[in-house]
Design a protein around this motif. Structure first.
Motif, PDB file in Angstrom:
ATOM      1  N   GLU A 164      43.139  13.573  50.474  1.00 39.08           N
ATOM      2  CA  GLU A 164      44.479  14.097  50.747  1.00 39.08           C
ATOM      3  C   GLU A 164      45.373  13.049  51.396  1.00 39.08           C
ATOM      4  O   GLU A 164      46.599  13.054  51.216  1.00 39.08           O
ATOM      5  N   ASP A 165      44.770  12.134  52.176  1.00 39.32           N
ATOM      6  CA  ASP A 165      45.555  11.089  52.836  1.00 39.32           C
ATOM      7  C   ASP A 165      46.191  10.145  51.819  1.00 39.32           C
ATOM      8  O   ASP A 165      47.227   9.533  52.097  1.00 39.32           O
ATOM      9  N   LEU A 166      45.565  10.007  50.666  1.00 41.11           N
ATOM     10  CA  LEU A 166      46.144   9.193  49.602  1.00 41.11           C
ATOM     11  C   LEU A 166      47.443   9.800  49.078  1.00 41.11           C
ATOM     12  O   LEU A 166      48.355   9.076  48.682  1.00 41.11           O
ATOM     13  N   PHE A 167      47.484  11.108  49.076  1.00 39.83           N
ATOM     14  CA  PHE A 167      48.694  11.786  48.587  1.00 39.83           C
ATOM     15  C   PHE A 167      49.775  11.789  49.659  1.00 39.83           C
ATOM     16  O   PHE A 167      50.927  11.428  49.402  1.00 39.83           O
ATOM     17  N   ASP A 207      52.531  10.120  55.874  1.00 37.41           N
ATOM     18  CA  ASP A 207      52.397  11.034  57.010  1.00 37.41           C
ATOM     19  C   ASP A 207      52.547  10.311  58.352  1.00 37.41           C
ATOM     20  O   ASP A 207      53.288  10.750  59.229  1.00 37.41           O
ATOM     21  N   ASP A 208      51.856   9.185  58.512  1.00 42.80           N
ATOM     22  CA  ASP A 208      51.934   8.446  59.773  1.00 42.80           C
ATOM     23  C   ASP A 208      53.354   7.946  60.043  1.00 42.80           C
ATOM     24  O   ASP A 208      53.826   7.959  61.186  1.00 42.80           O
ATOM     25  N   GLU A 209      54.029   7.503  58.996  1.00 49.32           N
ATOM     26  CA  GLU A 209      55.407   7.027  59.140  1.00 49.32           C
ATOM     27  C   GLU A 209      56.320   8.137  59.649  1.00 49.32           C
ATOM     28  O   GLU A 209      57.160   7.917  60.536  1.00 49.32           O
ATOM     29  N   ILE A 210      56.138   9.327  59.105  1.00 47.92           N
ATOM     30  CA  ILE A 210      56.974  10.459  59.525  1.00 47.92           C
ATOM     31  C   ILE A 210      56.702  10.810  60.980  1.00 47.92           C
ATOM     32  O   ILE A 210      57.633  11.005  61.778  1.00 47.92           O
ATOM     33  N   ARG A 211      55.434  10.870  61.351  1.00 47.70           N
ATOM     34  CA  ARG A 211      55.086  11.209  62.741  1.00 47.70           C
ATOM     35  C   ARG A 211      55.632  10.163  63.703  1.00 47.70           C
ATOM     36  O   ARG A 211      56.170  10.502  64.764  1.00 47.70           O
ATOM     37  N   PHE A 262      60.887   9.712  52.290  1.00 46.41           N
ATOM     38  CA  PHE A 262      60.325  11.040  52.498  1.00 46.41           C
ATOM     39  C   PHE A 262      61.387  12.120  52.682  1.00 46.41           C
ATOM     40  O   PHE A 262      61.068  13.284  52.870  1.00 46.41           O
ATOM     41  N   LEU A 263      62.667  11.722  52.631  1.00 47.92           N
ATOM     42  CA  LEU A 263      63.745  12.705  52.693  1.00 47.92           C
ATOM     43  C   LEU A 263      64.739  12.488  51.556  1.00 47.92           C
ATOM     44  O   LEU A 263      65.941  12.552  51.752  1.00 47.92           O
ATOM     45  N   GLN A 264      64.209  12.215  50.377  1.00 44.64           N
ATOM     46  CA  GLN A 264      65.048  12.085  49.197  1.00 44.64           C
ATOM     47  C   GLN A 264      64.807  13.268  48.274  1.00 44.64           C
ATOM     48  O   GLN A 264      63.701  13.808  48.208  1.00 44.64           O
ATOM     49  N   PHE A 265      65.858  13.630  47.571  1.00 43.85           N
ATOM     50  CA  PHE A 265      65.781  14.753  46.631  1.00 43.85           C
ATOM     51  C   PHE A 265      66.086  14.184  45.249  1.00 43.85           C
ATOM     52  O   PHE A 265      67.216  13.791  44.960  1.00 43.85           O
ATOM     53  N   SER A 266      65.048  14.113  44.423  1.00 44.90           N
ATOM     54  CA  SER A 266      65.138  13.382  43.164  1.00 44.90           C
ATOM     55  C   SER A 266      64.104  13.920  42.184  1.00 44.90           C
ATOM     56  O   SER A 266      63.319  14.817  42.513  1.00 44.90           O
ATOM     57  N   ARG A 308      49.929  22.496  55.271  1.00 42.06           N
ATOM     58  CA  ARG A 308      50.032  23.428  56.406  1.00 42.06           C
ATOM     59  C   ARG A 308      49.408  22.811  57.663  1.00 42.06           C
ATOM     60  O   ARG A 308      49.951  22.948  58.772  1.00 42.06           O
ATOM     61  N   ALA A 309      48.276  22.143  57.481  1.00 36.30           N
ATOM     62  CA  ALA A 309      47.625  21.506  58.631  1.00 36.30           C
ATOM     63  C   ALA A 309      48.493  20.400  59.210  1.00 36.30           C
ATOM     64  O   ALA A 309      48.589  20.245  60.440  1.00 36.30           O
ATOM     65  N   ILE A 310      49.149  19.632  58.355  1.00 36.22           N
ATOM     66  CA  ILE A 310      50.037  18.566  58.822  1.00 36.22           C
ATOM     67  C   ILE A 310      51.177  19.149  59.634  1.00 36.22           C
ATOM     68  O   ILE A 310      51.561  18.607  60.686  1.00 36.22           O
ATOM     69  N   ARG A 311      51.748  20.258  59.174  1.00 27.19           N
ATOM     70  CA  ARG A 311      52.837  20.894  59.938  1.00 27.19           C
ATOM     71  C   ARG A 311      52.366  21.261  61.339  1.00 27.19           C
ATOM     72  O   ARG A 311      53.083  21.048  62.324  1.00 27.19           O
TER      73      ARG A 311
END
Length: 212
Positions: A59-62, A66-70, A104-108, A129-132
């Motif tokens: 899942e971390d590959l997908f 995640d780390d960048e956002i946090r 991570f905040l683009q709509f395309s 859900r776990a990330i949230r």
């Protein structure tokens, strides 16, 4: 010594990117659940254990940003102006990230593919859900520490939960707006409108606390 370390760091980053790009292509082609770690390793021309050294879970590959956002959220709280509340600093962050067109905040069309892959995998939906939950816990901790309060702090927990809920709703609705209109500007405006409205509710709910 420093040059050698820099070379190793660059090589490690290049390997990580190669693995991530290979995985992304395979997920887009076959769906998350139909891709194996061995296929990803082969596509990236690395060994199976090299994949796990960079990404402990499939899942971390997908969710490789995640780390960048946090880190982005934590930095906004740690480096905010004295005059800005925690809630206001994160509201302003949303506007800044949209203006910077952060990936991570683009709509395309690419983001639509990303959402489709998540929707096609129960594993990814569970991880999302776990990330949230993990992001909310991380924000709560940053809020409490920033206010000099012991953890856990109930008001910090509430602030973090409200913030994550607002951003989650804003993201979901903005992606739907893009799906309907194929207009990234309208989708981004929808996201910011809902973040702004959510911030109003957060400030009202947390009035009298260090976070409003």
């Amino acid at each position: 010594m420093s040059d050698a370390l820099d070379r190793r760091s660059r090589k490690r980053l290049e390997t990580r990117r190669a693995i991530s790009w290979a995985a992304t292509g395979l997920f887009a082609e076959k769906g998350f659940d139909n891709v194996t770690i061995d296929e990803i390793a082969s596509a990236a021309d690395v060994g199976r254990m090299t994949v796990f050294n960079h990404f402990p879970r499939k899942e971390d590959l997908f969710f490789d940003r995640d780390d960048e956002i946090r880190d982005t959220l934590a930095d906004a709280l740690r480096k905010r102006k004295v005059a800005d509340s925690a809630i206001e600093s994160l509201r302003l962050l949303a506007h800044r990230l949209i203006a910077e067109q952060r990936p991570f905040l683009q709509f395309s069309e690419d983001s639509q593919g990303f959402i489709a892959i998540i929707n096609g995998s129960e594993t990814l939906k569970a991880r999302a859900r776990a990330i949230r939950d993990e992001v909310a816990n991380g924000i709560a901790g940053e809020l409490a520490r920033g206010a000099g309060l012991a953890e856990p702090d109930a008001d910090a927990d509430l602030a973090a939960a409200l913030l994550v809920a607002s951003w989650s709703v804003a993201l979901t609705r903005a992606h739907k707006e893009y799906q309907l209109t194929r207009d990234p500007t309208r989708a981004a405006a929808m996201f910011l409108e809902l973040v702004d409205r959510g911030a109003i509710g957060q400030k009202a709910a947390l009035a009298g606390t260090p976070y409003a």
